[in-house]
Structures are given as structure tokens and as C-alpha cells.
Design a protein around this motif. Structure first.
Motif, PDB file in Angstrom:
ATOM      1  N   ASP A 322       0.829  -1.217   0.000  1.00 19.11           N
ATOM      2  CA  ASP A 322       0.000   0.000   0.000  1.00 19.11           C
ATOM      3  C   ASP A 322       0.864   1.268   0.000  1.00 19.11           C
ATOM      4  N   LEU A 323       2.056   1.178   0.624  1.00 15.19           N
ATOM      5  CA  LEU A 323       2.948   2.351   0.633  1.00 15.19           C
ATOM      6  C   LEU A 323       3.519   2.574  -0.771  1.00 15.19           C
ATOM      7  N   ARG A 324       3.869   1.462  -1.430  1.00 12.80           N
ATOM      8  CA  ARG A 324       4.349   1.572  -2.817  1.00 12.80           C
ATOM      9  C   ARG A 324       3.252   2.180  -3.704  1.00 12.80           C
ATOM     10  N   ASP A 325       2.021   1.721  -3.513  1.00 10.40           N
ATOM     11  CA  ASP A 325       0.926   2.232  -4.344  1.00 10.40           C
ATOM     12  C   ASP A 325       0.679   3.721  -4.091  1.00 10.40           C
ATOM     13  N   LYS A 326       0.825   4.125  -2.826  1.00  7.09           N
ATOM     14  CA  LYS A 326       0.640   5.549  -2.500  1.00  7.09           C
ATOM     15  C   LYS A 326       1.718   6.397  -3.217  1.00  7.09           C
ATOM     16  N   LEU A 327       2.952   5.900  -3.178  1.00 11.87           N
ATOM     17  CA  LEU A 327       4.053   6.617  -3.844  1.00 11.87           C
ATOM     18  C   LEU A 327       3.769   6.747  -5.342  1.00 11.87           C
ATOM     19  N   HIS A 328       3.325   5.633  -5.936  1.00 11.15           N
ATOM     20  CA  HIS A 328       3.059   5.651  -7.377  1.00 11.15           C
ATOM     21  C   HIS A 328       1.940   6.653  -7.709  1.00 11.15           C
ATOM     22  N   HIS A 329       0.952   6.691  -6.843  1.00  8.20           N
ATOM     23  CA  HIS A 329      -0.142   7.620  -7.040  1.00  8.20           C
ATOM     24  C   HIS A 329       0.390   9.066  -6.992  1.00  8.20           C
ATOM     25  N   GLN A 330       1.313   9.330  -6.054  1.00 11.88           N
ATOM     26  CA  GLN A 330       1.892  10.690  -5.964  1.00 11.88           C
ATOM     27  C   GLN A 330       2.638  11.038  -7.260  1.00 11.88           C
ATOM     28  N   VAL A 331       3.357  10.043  -7.812  1.00  9.99           N
ATOM     29  CA  VAL A 331       4.099  10.278  -9.065  1.00  9.99           C
ATOM     30  C   VAL A 331       3.104  10.560 -10.188  1.00  9.99           C
ATOM     31  N   GLN A 332       2.062   9.727 -10.287  1.00  9.75           N
ATOM     32  CA  GLN A 332       1.082   9.910 -11.373  1.00  9.75           C
ATOM     33  C   GLN A 332       0.384  11.260 -11.281  1.00  9.75           C
ATOM     34  N   GLU A 333       0.022  11.643 -10.050  1.00 15.77           N
ATOM     35  CA  GLU A 333      -0.664  12.929  -9.880  1.00 15.77           C
ATOM     36  C   GLU A 333       0.269  14.091 -10.245  1.00 15.77           C
ATOM     37  N   SER A 334       1.544  13.958  -9.877  1.00 16.30           N
ATOM     38  CA  SER A 334       2.502  15.030 -10.205  1.00 16.30           C
ATOM     39  C   SER A 334       2.650  15.152 -11.718  1.00 16.30           C
ATOM     40  N   VAL A 335       2.673  14.000 -12.408  1.00 17.64           N
ATOM     41  CA  VAL A 335       2.799  14.015 -13.876  1.00 17.64           C
ATOM     42  C   VAL A 335       1.526  14.614 -14.494  1.00 17.64           C
ATOM     43  N   MET A 336       0.379  14.218 -13.940  1.00 19.06           N
ATOM     44  CA  MET A 336      -0.890  14.760 -14.448  1.00 19.06           C
ATOM     45  C   MET A 336      -0.907  16.290 -14.316  1.00 19.06           C
ATOM     46  N   LYS A 337      -0.219  16.793 -13.269  1.00 23.28           N
ATOM     47  CA  LYS A 337      -0.226  18.249 -13.039  1.00 23.28           C
ATOM     48  C   LYS A 337       0.944  18.955 -13.726  1.00 23.28           C
ATOM     49  N   GLY A 338       1.640  18.244 -14.603  1.00 22.82           N
ATOM     50  CA  GLY A 338       2.639  18.928 -15.431  1.00 22.82           C
ATOM     51  C   GLY A 338       4.067  18.414 -15.333  1.00 22.82           C
ATOM     52  N   ALA A 339       4.381  17.535 -14.374  1.00 21.81           N
ATOM     53  CA  ALA A 339       5.773  17.067 -14.253  1.00 21.81           C
ATOM     54  C   ALA A 339       6.122  16.116 -15.397  1.00 21.81           C
ATOM     55  N   THR A 340       7.412  16.063 -15.705  1.00 20.94           N
ATOM     56  CA  THR A 340       7.900  15.113 -16.707  1.00 20.94           C
ATOM     57  C   THR A 340       8.626  13.995 -15.963  1.00 20.94           C
ATOM     58  N   CYS A 341       8.328  12.760 -16.338  1.00 27.15           N
ATOM     59  CA  CYS A 341       9.019  11.628 -15.700  1.00 27.15           C
ATOM     60  C   CYS A 341      10.186  11.229 -16.604  1.00 27.15           C
ATOM     61  N   LEU A 342      11.403  11.343 -16.075  1.00 26.91           N
ATOM     62  CA  LEU A 342      12.595  11.103 -16.903  1.00 26.91           C
ATOM     63  C   LEU A 342      13.072   9.667 -16.852  1.00 26.91           C
ATOM     64  N   CYS A 343      12.724   8.956 -15.780  1.00 26.39           N
ATOM     65  CA  CYS A 343      12.996   7.511 -15.720  1.00 26.39           C
ATOM     66  C   CYS A 343      12.166   6.910 -14.594  1.00 26.39           C
ATOM     67  N   GLY A 344      11.935   5.613 -14.677  1.00 26.81           N
ATOM     68  CA  GLY A 344      11.138   4.922 -13.656  1.00 26.81           C
ATOM     69  C   GLY A 344       9.663   5.259 -13.817  1.00 26.81           C
ATOM     70  N   GLY A 345       8.967   5.379 -12.674  1.00 32.23           N
ATOM     71  CA  GLY A 345       7.569   5.807 -12.712  1.00 32.23           C
ATOM     72  C   GLY A 345       6.571   4.721 -13.076  1.00 32.23           C
ATOM     73  N   GLU A 346       7.007   3.461 -13.153  1.00 30.55           N
ATOM     74  CA  GLU A 346       6.075   2.370 -13.471  1.00 30.55           C
ATOM     75  C   GLU A 346       6.187   1.299 -12.403  1.00 30.55           C
ATOM     76  N   ILE A 347       5.050   0.707 -12.017  1.00 35.94           N
ATOM     77  CA  ILE A 347       5.103  -0.419 -11.073  1.00 35.94           C
ATOM     78  C   ILE A 347       5.549  -1.656 -11.844  1.00 35.94           C
TER      79      ILE A 347
END
Ligand SMILES: O=CCCCC(=O)O
Length: 469
Positions: A322-347
Motif C-alpha cells: 500500500d505504501l508503494r501504491d501511495k508513492l506511485h499515485h503521488q508520481v502519477q498525480e505530479s505528472v498529471m499536473k505537469g511534471a515530466t518523468c525522466l525515468c522509472g515511474g512504473e510499477i
């Protein structure tokens, strides 16, 4: 009562299943104390306090030195436990045991002087004496990310000062809590001076009100810290809070970029990024931003993850799915709000709470990577025009735990660290974990109070003034 004893008592007990995050299989089922049993342990701790407070500082130091020896003796077993409880790589677990032994040694060596009476001249008589007297039972509540260190850093300090403690560990680490109690008692600590409470968080919070609990020390999230501060205030109990962090590492244009990249990768991925003082935000001056970013992303792509008992992996899993999923959700939300993911970012498509080393840039205010703590291996990069903007952004966060500065001009870096950064700790051209002889703690929503370094021992003492006429 130990877990083995709790299992065999006649009453039907509440249990908690915990999972090995590398396999997602049940690791342990723990049996909980009832609230009445927990209260009885506090009573017993209060009884133990009546004689422990009378022991000399030398006697306490001797036992604490022995604890250091036993921690070193048992470090391989302790590391195995931590790997299964929360996914810590074995080498890191052994290092944690060594770090705890060093805290014990420092406390034993310096505690006698730190807690000795002090004399002052007074205007109304012969002299004044300041004496540091223990207060009683201290309730410790600690998290899973450093199962040994979080407990040892507070408990050794309060025990050296002559207090006793009841300890509520995170449910996933009850086994480590019991191992610590066993080591303490084998070293000669009388029964009742350190006791494990196998209770849930809600019951632990209720215990703050107990008449014999004189203080509370908590490490964990700011939201729970706020609740503990509120309950403690209601009952006028002193508290120490070590809460979250979103430490900013500033890379100035005159920095050694290769050193900064290497250190900032290490500071982000250590313990799979689940460290309050991890390097989390990277604030880079524009002229060196592209060089830093390209080298940093290349280095993060090389970070491996997998079975924490295989020494070839840089990271184990995160502590829970659940902690991993929360982190992933934070990454996805940040990307949705304009961030660029340069590596990683996938479960990854495999069993276990794994998450790859991830790098984000173009992060917008109002997104989790900007405003919150990312408790996992996700780095947030920010480009700034100059030193002033770097300091402003670093300090704009609600947390103020640690941070860092990279510059070849050490004097300049020390000036910024001392006068500008609004945090409790700052690294200059490096990333140092907690040190036994240096205080640890933060400001703002990172909490208050200090651990070890000679300061932890004085958090729960009655600083008593004697006026000799
Ligand atoms: O999470 C906070 C404690 C940091 C411990 C460490 O880095 O060793």
C-alpha cells in the motif's frame, strides 16, 4: 509478556498479520496486549523506575556498553529480521546495528559527564547546583523504516538518564522490538526498565493519559505527530516529535557535479528512499542544470532493485504494497499536473512492493512532488536562476528536517547552511546519516526535540535547581 506467552494465554486475542514485502506472503502473526495488560506494563515500568533512578550513571553506562557488544554480536540475525519485516537489504541492516552500537558507546562514554551535576554562583547564598533528574516512564512510539535505530536512539538516551520506557513499535516490527528487549535484559538491564507494548496505534495514543506516563517520544508522519501533540497537550505531557522531511539539496553552479550526482543518488535511494532525512528535492542552478540532470538520470537508471537478501541489488522492496501504491499515485498525480518523468515511474510486473528509481522534472506547485514528502526512490528536480531563488525554494516547504549544499566554496556553503536554511541539519558536499555524536531533529512540521549527540539524554529530565544558602 512475550509473543510466545501471549499466544498461549486463555483469552481470545486480537492478532495482526504482517507481510514480507519481497514476497507478499504472511511473515508473522502477532498477538496484541489488551489495554489492561498494557496499563499493567506501565505500572511495572513505574515500579522499576523506583530502583532504576537510584542507580549510578556508571552502572547505567556499563550496561549500555554491553548492549553495544550484543548488538554487534547479533547484527546478522537482526539484519535478516529487518529484511523480512520491511525489505531492508542485509548490508544496510548490519550497518544499522553498527550505528546503534555506536550510539550506545557514545551515550555510555559521554552520558556520565553530560548528566553530571553543574555548579553555579548565586547571589543569595553559597552556591547553586543544577541536577538532571529522571522523570519516570517515557512512552516511545517508533516506525518501521529503521526498526532498530529508531528504537535505540530514543531508548538508550532515556535509560541513561535514569528513566524507564514502554515501547510501542510499528506492528510490522514487533519481532525486532522483542529482540531489542532480549538484548537489553541479557546486558543486565533490570526487567521493567524497557518493556514492549504490543498494541495498535489507537491504544498507544490512549496510554498517553496514564498517570505514570511522564513523556512521549514519537517518530512518524506529521498527521499522527499532530494528534500525539494534541493528546500530550491535553494531559500536559512533554513530547519529542521527529516527523516528515522533504530535504532539499542545492547544487550551486560552482559545485563538483560528479560528486553531487553520486551523493544525491545515494541520498535518494538508500533504504529504498524511505528515510525521513533522505535527499528528496534537488535544486540546481540553471548553468549546471542540464549537466546535473543528464548525469543524475543516467545514474538512477543503473539502480537495481530486488530480493533484499541478495547483495547484488541496490534496493529492496518498499516496506508495504500500500505504501508503494501511495508513492506511485503521488508520481502519477505530479505528472498529471505537469511534471515530466525522466525515468522509472512504473510499477514493475512482479510480486513484491518494488518501485524503480524515478526522476521527475518540471514539477508544478500544488502537486505531491512539490508540496508533500515522497517516501520512496523518487527524485524531484528543480531549476533555479541563482542562490537566492534556491534558498527561497528550499525554505518554502512546510518541512524543515535536513538538507544539503554542493559548492566548491566551502565557506559560502557553510554560510548558507548556518544562516539561510531553515532546517535542523545540513550536509555540505556530502550525505551523512545520523551520527551518534551529533544531534538529530528538525523544525517546522518536521517536529521538535533532538535525538542523540548528547541532547537526547536531556529531553526527558527534570532540570532541577538547588539553591544552597
Ligand atoms: O528516518 C529517519 C532516520 C534516518 C536514519 C538513517 O538514515 O540511518
Amino acid at each position: 509478556m512475550t509473543q510466545a506467552e501471549l499466544k498461549t494465554t486463555a483469552i481470545t486475542r486480537q492478532t495482526i498479520d504482517t507481510y514480507n514485502p519481497a514476497t507478499e506472503e504472511v511473515y508473522k502473526t502477532y498477538y496484541l496486549h489488551t489495554k489492561q495488560e498494557a496499563e499493567a506494563l506501565i505500572e511495572a515500568s513505574h515500579q522499576a523506575f523506583q530502583s532504576w533512578r537510584k542507580t549510578s550513571l556508571e552502572e547505567r553506562a556499563t550496561i549500555i556498553k554491553k548492549i553495544a557488544e550484543l548488538l554487534r554480536r547479533d547484527k546478522a540475525d537482526l539484519a535478516q529480521m529487518m529484511a523480512k519485516q520491511m525489505g531492508k537489504p542485509l548490508a544496510l541492516g548490519e550497518g544499522e546495528a553498527e550505528q546503534c552500537a555506536a550510539i550506545c558507546e557514545y551515550t555510555a562514554e559521554h552520558g556520565i559527564d553530560a548528566l553530571a551535576d553543574e555548579e553555579r554562583e548565586i547571589s543569595t547564598g553559597k552556591k547553586g547546583i543544577i541536577t538532571y533528574q529522571p522523570e519516570g516512564v517515557i512512552l516511545g512510539m517508533q516506525p518501521w523504516n529503521f526498526p532498530l535505530y529508531q528504537c535505540i536512539r530514543y531508548s538508550i538516551a532515556v535509560i541513561m538518564a535514569g528513566n524507564t520506557t514502554v515501547f510501542k513499535h510499528d506492528e510490522s516490527c514487533f519481532e525486532t522490538a522483542e529482540a531489542i528487549q532480549k538484548i537489553y535484559e541479557e546486558a543486565g538491564l533490570p526487567k521493567g526498565v524497557f518493556s514492549c507494548l504490543f498494541v495498535d496505534g489507537e491504544t498507544a495514543d490512549e496510554l498517553i493519559a496514564h498517570q505514570h506516563v511522564r513523556g512521549v517520544t514519537f517518530t512518524g508522519s506529521a498527521s499522527i505527530g499532530r494528534l500525539i501533540a494534541k493528546i500530550s497537550a491535553e494531559h500536559l505531557k512533554k513530547n519529542v516529535l521527529e516527523l516528515g522531511g522533504s530535504d532539499a539539496y542545492i547544487v550551486l553552479r560552482d559545485a563538483d557535479i560528479d560528486l553531487a550526482v553520486k551523493t544525491c543518488v545515494q541520498g535518494r535511494v538508500m533504504n529504498s528512499g524511505q528515510t525521513c532525512i533522505a535527499a528528496k528535492r534537488f535544486i540546481i542552478e540553471a548553468p549546471v542544470y542540464d549537466e546535473f540532470r543528464d548525469k543524475y538520470v543516467a545514474a538512477m537508471k543503473k539502480i537495481t532493485y530486488g530480493d533484499p537478501t541478495n547483495s547484488e541489488n541496490n534496493m529492496g522492496p518498499l516496506a508495504r504494497v500500500d505504501l508503494r501504491d501511495k508513492l506511485h499515485h503521488q508520481v502519477q498525480e505530479s505528472v498529471m499536473k505537469g511534471a515530466t518523468c525522466l525515468c522509472g515511474g512504473e510499477i514493475p510486473d512482479q510480486k513484491g512492493a518494488y518501485y524503480p528509481a524515478t526522476v521527475l522534472e518540471n514539477i508544478q506547485a500544488g502537486s505531491p512532488a512539490y508540496d508533500d514528502e515522497l517516501f520512496g526512490p523518487v527524485a524531484a528536480l528543480f531549476k533555479v536562476a541563482d542562490e537566492a531563488e534556491a534558498i527561497e525554494l528550499a525554505n518554502a516547504h512546510r518541512y524543515g528536517l535536513g538538507g544539503g549544499i554542493f559548492s566548491k566554496d566551502e565557506k559560502r556553503a557553510i554560510r548558507i547552511a548556518r544562516e539561510e536554511l531553515d532546517t535542523g541539519m545540513v550536509n555540505i558536499n556530502g550525505y551523512a546519516g545520523p551520527q551518534a555524536n551529533m544531534p538529530f531533529g528538525g523544525v517546522k512540521e518536521s517536529g521538535y526535540g533532538r535525538e542523540h549527540g548528547g541532547f537526547g539524554m536531556k529531553e526527558f529530565v527534570n532540570v532541577k535547581s538547588l539553591f544552597i544558602a
